[in-house]
Enzyme design. Structure first.
Site, PDB file in Angstrom:
ATOM      1  N   TYR A 191      -3.818  -2.270 -10.130  1.00  0.00           N
ATOM      2  CA  TYR A 191      -3.686  -2.197  -8.662  1.00  0.00           C
ATOM      3  C   TYR A 191      -2.762  -3.305  -8.127  1.00  0.00           C
ATOM      4  O   TYR A 191      -1.833  -3.035  -7.358  1.00  0.00           O
ATOM      5  CB  TYR A 191      -5.089  -2.302  -8.044  1.00  0.00           C
ATOM      6  N   LYS A 248       0.532   3.446  -2.942  1.00  0.00           N
ATOM      7  CA  LYS A 248      -0.642   4.316  -3.130  1.00  0.00           C
ATOM      8  C   LYS A 248      -0.292   5.802  -2.999  1.00  0.00           C
ATOM      9  O   LYS A 248      -1.011   6.658  -3.512  1.00  0.00           O
ATOM     10  CB  LYS A 248      -1.741   3.912  -2.142  1.00  0.00           C
ATOM     11  N   SER A 306       0.801  -1.235   0.000  1.00  0.00           N
ATOM     12  CA  SER A 306       0.000   0.000   0.000  1.00  0.00           C
ATOM     13  C   SER A 306       0.830   1.280   0.000  1.00  0.00           C
ATOM     14  O   SER A 306       0.262   2.357  -0.216  1.00  0.00           O
ATOM     15  CB  SER A 306      -0.940   0.025   1.206  1.00  0.00           C
ATOM     16  N   VAL A 342       1.253  -3.794   3.805  1.00  0.00           N
ATOM     17  CA  VAL A 342       1.231  -5.095   4.488  1.00  0.00           C
ATOM     18  C   VAL A 342       2.494  -5.915   4.256  1.00  0.00           C
ATOM     19  O   VAL A 342       2.658  -6.970   4.865  1.00  0.00           O
ATOM     20  CB  VAL A 342      -0.003  -5.978   4.140  1.00  0.00           C
ATOM     21  N   TYR A 369      -4.662   3.632   8.024  1.00  0.00           N
ATOM     22  CA  TYR A 369      -6.036   3.106   8.134  1.00  0.00           C
ATOM     23  C   TYR A 369      -6.601   3.390   9.521  1.00  0.00           C
ATOM     24  O   TYR A 369      -6.457   4.499  10.018  1.00  0.00           O
ATOM     25  CB  TYR A 369      -6.061   1.605   7.763  1.00  0.00           C
TER      26      TYR A 369
HETATM   27  O1  DON Z   1      -4.967  -4.991  -1.542  1.00  0.00           O
HETATM   28  C1  DON Z   1      -4.319  -5.450  -0.616  1.00  0.00           C
HETATM   29  O2  DON Z   1      -4.852  -6.043   0.304  1.00  0.00           O
HETATM   30  C2  DON Z   1      -2.809  -5.249  -0.640  1.00  0.00           C
HETATM   31  N1  DON Z   1      -2.326  -5.261  -1.996  1.00  0.00           N
HETATM   32  C3  DON Z   1      -2.394  -3.957  -0.016  1.00  0.00           C
HETATM   33  C4  DON Z   1      -2.912  -3.761   1.399  1.00  0.00           C
HETATM   34  C5  DON Z   1      -1.978  -2.996   2.261  1.00  0.00           C
HETATM   35  O3  DON Z   1      -0.795  -2.910   2.032  1.00  0.00           O
HETATM   36  C6  DON Z   1      -2.558  -2.441   3.510  1.00  0.00           C
HETATM   37  N2  DON Z   1      -1.528  -1.815   4.312  1.00  0.00           N
HETATM   38  N3  DON Z   1      -1.197  -1.898   5.428  1.00  0.00           N
END
Ligand code: DON
Length: 315
Positions: A197, A73, A70, A267, A249
């Site tokens: 994405y 982003k 993420s 993540v 978040y």
């Molecule tokens: O869409 C997802 O779940 C992952 N590609 C990215 C989520 C993420 O990194 C949330 N961050 N802490």
């Protein structure tokens, strides 16, 4: 700038934080809902700082690439704002969600307009915006080249195995995309927006590369090495505000409380931190806390910010 007085302490502070993190036993849980991420060694820890006066300081595993997830982003938001300007905010909000990154609940009440560009739904809309006039492959290439340009490093790549692993298991993201499509807030097929994405989330970078890529945000929108403008100073401030309020978040308030600087987590266990006027920071520790943010990464940034008096709220 008081930074000059603090300068001699930064390399020492990074080494101290890295040494302390190496000793920790409780390192959080590595994300396993994307199977490929579950294979990463939880003992890894890296940290890097790139100062506006040009120093690049690192400690621990700062040169090992990890999945930025993420954190990408921040860069897709920057690129999309460059493409469509403030029209972007008609399709994505600017408020903290108070919900997990992959939550679907607010979307129904808010007519398919995601709360902010960093929750998954918001970032999928941003991917859809970046697809305009492009094939998915071109949009993905544009994002990768932008990040390579920001970091001044053409060796940065997309980990295709991570992208495939996420596509194979990304049921929630398919649900979010299809749900937004039903409200007319995706202009391309869900699979195409998700293809963009999944690939930008799968970009692999080291802490050093990530801190380099974040330099413009710490320096009023300009690359501090060249003086060239990436975004306006106002846009850099606004992206920083989004990071502070939404970058972690439902853990954003806690991160602001404890660390006091704009940050964006992923993540994969990385965090990009921005100390406006001073430095761009990147930290990586794969184990996550209950909100899906790097457990030791948050603790390390809290310690570093305290040692360096880096909270944006410090007098
Ligand atoms: O869409 C997802 O779940 C992952 N590609 C990215 C989520 C993420 O990194 C949330 N961050 N802490």
């Amino acid at each position: 700038m008081p930074e000059l007085e603090r300068a001699p302490k930064l390399d020492q502070a990074l080494a101290e934080v890295a040494a302390e993190m190496a000793e920790r036993e409780d390192r959080g849980a590595v994300a396993s809902y994307i199977p490929q991420l579950g294979k990463v060694d939880p003992r890894k820890f890296g940290i890097a700082a790139v100062t506006n006066d040009g120093r690049v300081l690192t400690a621990g595993d700062a040169d090992q690439p990890f999945s930025i997830q993420s954190i990408s982003k921040v860069f897709t938001l920057t690129l999309a704002l460059g493409n469509v300007g403030d029209a972007l905010w008609k399709r994505v909000g600017r408020e903290p969600s108070g919900n997990p990154f992959n939550s679907i609940v607010q979307l129904e009440h808010e007519n398919g307009i995601p709360r902010n560009p960093f929750i998954n739904a918001g970032a999928i809309v941003i991917s859809d915006i970046l697809l305009a006039g492009h094939q998915p492959r071109e949009a993905i290439g544009e994002i990768l080249r932008f990040i390579q340009f920001l970091a001044d490093d053409e060796t940065i790549i997309i980990d295709r195995e991570v992208a495939a692993s996420e596509r194979a298991t990304g049921y929630r993201n398919f649900a979010l995309a299809n749900y937004m499509k039903s409200f007319g807030n995706l202009h391309h097929a869900s699979e195409l927006a998700l293809g963009v994405y999944f690939h930008h989330c799968a970009i692999a970078m080291s802490c050093r590369q990530l801190a380099m890529a974040g330099r413009f945000l710490a320096n009023g929108g300009k690359n501090p090495a060249t003086g060239h403008s990436v975004v306006s100073a106002e846009r850099a401030r606004r992206i920083g505000a989004m990071m502070l309020t939404c970058g972690h978040y439902d853990g954003s308030g806690d991160f602001a409380f404890r660390v006091g600087i704009p940050g964006k987590s992923g993540v994969g266990g990385g965090i990009l931190g921005i100390v406006p006027g001073v430095a761009s920071l990147a930290v990586w520790s794969p184990g996550l806390n209950a909100n899906g943010n790097s457990k030791l990464g948050s603790i390390a940034l809290e310690k570093l910010a305290r040692m360096m008096n880096w909270s944006i709220f410090a007098p």
